[in-house]
Design a protein around this motif. Sequence first.
Motif, PDB file in Angstrom:
ATOM      1  N   UNK A  26       0.817  -1.226   0.000  1.00 14.57           N
ATOM      2  CA  UNK A  26       0.000   0.000   0.000  1.00 14.57           C
ATOM      3  C   UNK A  26       0.849   1.275   0.000  1.00 14.57           C
ATOM      4  N   UNK A  27       2.123   1.192  -0.354  1.00 12.81           N
ATOM      5  CA  UNK A  27       3.040   2.322  -0.190  1.00 12.81           C
ATOM      6  C   UNK A  27       2.698   3.524  -1.060  1.00 12.81           C
ATOM      7  N   UNK A  28       1.915   3.327  -2.116  1.00 17.92           N
ATOM      8  CA  UNK A  28       1.554   4.453  -2.979  1.00 17.92           C
ATOM      9  C   UNK A  28       0.149   4.991  -2.678  1.00 17.92           C
ATOM     10  N   UNK A  29      -0.525   4.421  -1.694  1.00 19.96           N
ATOM     11  CA  UNK A  29      -1.910   4.795  -1.413  1.00 19.96           C
ATOM     12  C   UNK A  29      -1.992   5.949  -0.416  1.00 19.96           C
ATOM     13  N   UNK A  30      -3.148   6.567  -0.357  1.00 22.50           N
ATOM     14  CA  UNK A  30      -3.391   7.663   0.575  1.00 22.50           C
ATOM     15  C   UNK A  30      -3.511   7.104   1.991  1.00 22.50           C
ATOM     16  N   UNK A  50      -0.124   3.017   8.503  1.00 24.81           N
ATOM     17  CA  UNK A  50      -0.387   4.158   7.619  1.00 24.81           C
ATOM     18  C   UNK A  50       0.587   5.292   7.897  1.00 24.81           C
ATOM     19  N   UNK A  51       0.947   5.474   9.163  1.00 27.86           N
ATOM     20  CA  UNK A  51       1.933   6.499   9.517  1.00 27.86           C
ATOM     21  C   UNK A  51       3.275   6.190   8.867  1.00 27.86           C
ATOM     22  N   UNK A  52       3.640   4.899   8.836  1.00 27.48           N
ATOM     23  CA  UNK A  52       4.878   4.493   8.159  1.00 27.48           C
ATOM     24  C   UNK A  52       4.802   4.769   6.662  1.00 27.48           C
ATOM     25  N   UNK A  53       3.665   4.484   6.084  1.00 27.08           N
ATOM     26  CA  UNK A  53       3.482   4.705   4.642  1.00 27.08           C
ATOM     27  C   UNK A  53       3.610   6.188   4.314  1.00 27.08           C
ATOM     28  N   UNK A  54       2.978   7.038   5.123  1.00 28.08           N
ATOM     29  CA  UNK A  54       3.052   8.483   4.891  1.00 28.08           C
ATOM     30  C   UNK A  54       4.490   8.980   5.021  1.00 28.08           C
ATOM     31  N   UNK A  55       5.200   8.514   6.036  1.00 26.27           N
ATOM     32  CA  UNK A  55       6.587   8.931   6.229  1.00 26.27           C
ATOM     33  C   UNK A  55       7.464   8.466   5.069  1.00 26.27           C
ATOM     34  N   UNK A  56       7.220   7.247   4.614  1.00 29.50           N
ATOM     35  CA  UNK A  56       8.007   6.732   3.487  1.00 29.50           C
ATOM     36  C   UNK A  56       7.718   7.513   2.207  1.00 29.50           C
ATOM     37  N   UNK A  57       6.491   7.943   2.032  1.00 27.29           N
ATOM     38  CA  UNK A  57       6.164   8.762   0.857  1.00 27.29           C
ATOM     39  C   UNK A  57       6.933  10.082   0.890  1.00 27.29           C
ATOM     40  N   UNK A  58       7.152  10.623   2.089  1.00 25.44           N
ATOM     41  CA  UNK A  58       7.932  11.853   2.221  1.00 25.44           C
ATOM     42  C   UNK A  58       9.414  11.593   1.938  1.00 25.44           C
ATOM     43  N   UNK A  61      12.081  10.509  -2.361  1.00 26.63           N
ATOM     44  CA  UNK A  61      13.113  11.222  -3.111  1.00 26.63           C
ATOM     45  C   UNK A  61      14.206  11.757  -2.184  1.00 26.63           C
ATOM     46  N   UNK A  62      13.825  12.087  -0.976  1.00 23.72           N
ATOM     47  CA  UNK A  62      14.751  12.720  -0.047  1.00 23.72           C
ATOM     48  C   UNK A  62      15.771  11.739   0.533  1.00 23.72           C
ATOM     49  N   UNK A  63      15.314  10.517   0.835  1.00 15.19           N
ATOM     50  CA  UNK A  63      16.167   9.504   1.468  1.00 15.19           C
ATOM     51  C   UNK A  63      16.050   8.191   0.683  1.00 15.19           C
ATOM     52  N   UNK A  64      16.624   8.170  -0.486  1.00 12.85           N
ATOM     53  CA  UNK A  64      16.401   7.035  -1.391  1.00 12.85           C
ATOM     54  C   UNK A  64      16.959   5.730  -0.841  1.00 12.85           C
ATOM     55  N   UNK A  65      18.125   5.785  -0.230  1.00 16.32           N
ATOM     56  CA  UNK A  65      18.711   4.561   0.315  1.00 16.32           C
ATOM     57  C   UNK A  65      17.882   4.026   1.470  1.00 16.32           C
ATOM     58  N   UNK A  75      10.309   7.758  11.470  1.00 18.35           N
ATOM     59  CA  UNK A  75       9.586   8.603  12.437  1.00 18.35           C
ATOM     60  C   UNK A  75       8.395   9.254  11.759  1.00 18.35           C
ATOM     61  N   UNK A  76       7.781  10.239  12.399  1.00 21.94           N
ATOM     62  CA  UNK A  76       6.615  10.910  11.841  1.00 21.94           C
ATOM     63  C   UNK A  76       6.968  11.580  10.513  1.00 21.94           C
ATOM     64  N   UNK A  77       5.943  11.826   9.704  1.00 24.25           N
ATOM     65  CA  UNK A  77       6.155  12.482   8.412  1.00 24.25           C
ATOM     66  C   UNK A  77       6.791  13.857   8.598  1.00 24.25           C
ATOM     67  N   UNK A  78       6.407  14.573   9.668  1.00 18.72           N
ATOM     68  CA  UNK A  78       6.991  15.886   9.941  1.00 18.72           C
ATOM     69  C   UNK A  78       8.481  15.763  10.220  1.00 18.72           C
TER      70      UNK A  78
END
Length: 406
Positions: A26-30, A50-58, A61-65, A75-78
Amino acid sequence: MNEPLNRQENLENGFSEPEIEFIQKHKHENAGQLILKAGQFKGFDVKKLAAQILSRQKAVKKLREWYANTKLIFPSALSVEQCSSEATAKYKASLVSGQQLTDITGGMGVDIYYMSRNFASADYYEQQQEVAKTAWFNFQKLGADHITVHSGDSLEALRNNAKPSDWIYTDPARRDANKDKVVLLSDCTPDIPSNLSLLFQNAPKVLVKTSPLLDIELAAKELTNLTEVHTVGYEQECKELLFVLDRNTSGGDFKIKIRVVDAAGDILHQLDFDRETERNAIATYSDPLSYLYEPHAAVLKAGAFKSICSIYDVNKLAVNSQLYTSNEPVAGFPGRSFKIIAICKPDMKEITKYINGDKANLTTRNFPAKPEELRKKWKLKEGGDFYLFATTLSDNSKAVIVTAKY
């Protein structure tokens, strides 16, 4: 207090294989929509995942590795938004090396992970135990077992039992107890200026990272032993300021180093100067010629407004416009370069003669209106191959320079 964490304390932090599979599926889902459908996923803590999914979406591009490693805990998306990017962390790694590195403000651990590759060992300190546990877990999954994680007060550790380091790194928190932004380093946590003597007792060199919003001159007045200030740009933004301190240097004069980096942390553009050179530099001025140059945000933050004229043989359009021009194309200019098509009055009827429609990219520099105001007034759509610069020329006249990339 400040004892290294061990494996037994951290085993509970990981996700089960079914949970990892859920996140990947579900990594690309809302994330919000997933939580609303939580009843469909029996046996899963959907809010946590879902919190993990949101953080990974952030982080994609920023932390590709880190994003590519499915076992890591984010951690949190923020927190992901606020942490260093892989690009800027790798750049910082290019500045430091030795036997021992100490990071006194741990956090997510992105910076120490990349910087520690140039050291035999590293110590990470973080006051929040859960944050420290997560960092420890991630370091193990990333194969960075030369980083020792401590949960506790880093300054207390430096006073009592820390081992000597070649470098100390710190990224002090930039909000006060009321979560208001602060403008002085001494108002950050920890207070670096007040604790410099303690830091230098433990390491000859200190690297301080701050937000690009911090005033360089104010920070320079607070920091003794300052040798270099790096303004680090990535993509179109100035991402951070780096202050290099050396206990064997009295300070006073320091180099300002502008660095624009790519995703690998390698330098795309660089420019070194100092405050005295900038004060004594003589800017040259002219109306728009054949080419237009917009300095990168890291150049503007550094304040190389006059030095850039002599270094790149360009003219300024006006004292406060921070746009430059030349008759011949300049290779390697630290910013965006454009071929000038026309110079118009700030009037859409004039502009449309050159852009063939109602679509263009728009920037304002030293102009009495914001881009969104002009877009609304001119009914101008965003995008396309044309770039408009609404600005003030040296005779104080207002103009729109129509350009295209070359």
